[in-house]
Write a protein that holds these residues in place. Structure first.
Motif: not given
Length: 166
Positions: A71-72, A74-85
């Motif tokens: 949570i920043t 400027m909003g929030a950032v969700m990090r997904m390393e595996e979404d490309r799968y």
């Protein structure tokens, strides 16, 4: 270029997803309260967390939970390393989950005011903050949800190189 990496604070987590708060949020919160926008800032922050939580929940349903949400100011950032799968369809569903939650919060604010559960002022702030988040987030600009959805759809018809240029 001067760059200072600020420490982020872990404020919780659910499942494999850690939730962090960027230290600048404290300055933002102080500023918002000093100028009389404390309730708006509080409601917007909770709405953004629920928006990101909806993304995370749907990703978790598909077996690919995000590693963290930060949570920043400027909003929030969700990090997904595996979404490309995930398949394109599942990626789009993950991306649509956040705006859908934001839409539900905006519509719910009207019902909660009409039902007498929220004051007009709080209901208005809830509605306006979620409508603003929804409209901004669906802009076709990367890395916003709208831009990411557009890129996924375009990848079905164009090469990745052309999509990147667009």
């Amino acid at each position: 270029c001067f760059y200072v990496k600020m420490k982020r604070w872990r404020i919780g987590g659910f499942g494999a997803t850690e939730v962090y708060l960027h230290p600048a949020m404290l300055l933002y919160a102080l500023y918002a309260f000093l100028i009389g926008h404390g309730w708006y800032m509080f409601i917007a922050t909770i709405s953004i967390v629920l928006h990101e939580g909806a993304h995370a929940f749907v990703a978790l349903l598909f077996g690919k939970p995000p590693s963290c949400i930060e949570i920043t100011p400027m909003g929030a950032v969700m990090r997904m390393e595996e979404d490309r799968y995930l398949s394109t369809g599942k990626q789009i569903l993950v991306l649509l989950a956040g705006p859908m939650m934001t839409f539900i919060l905006a519509v719910s604010s009207i019902a909660l005011v009409k039902g007498g559960f929220l004051t007009n002022e709080i209901g208005y702030l809830l509605f306006i903050s979620n409508l603003s988040i929804l409209l901004l987030n669906l802009l076709p600009v990367h890395p916003l949800d709208g831009g990411r959805i557009l890129a996924l759809v375009l990848c079905c018809f164009l090469s990745m190189r052309k999509v990147t240029r667009i």
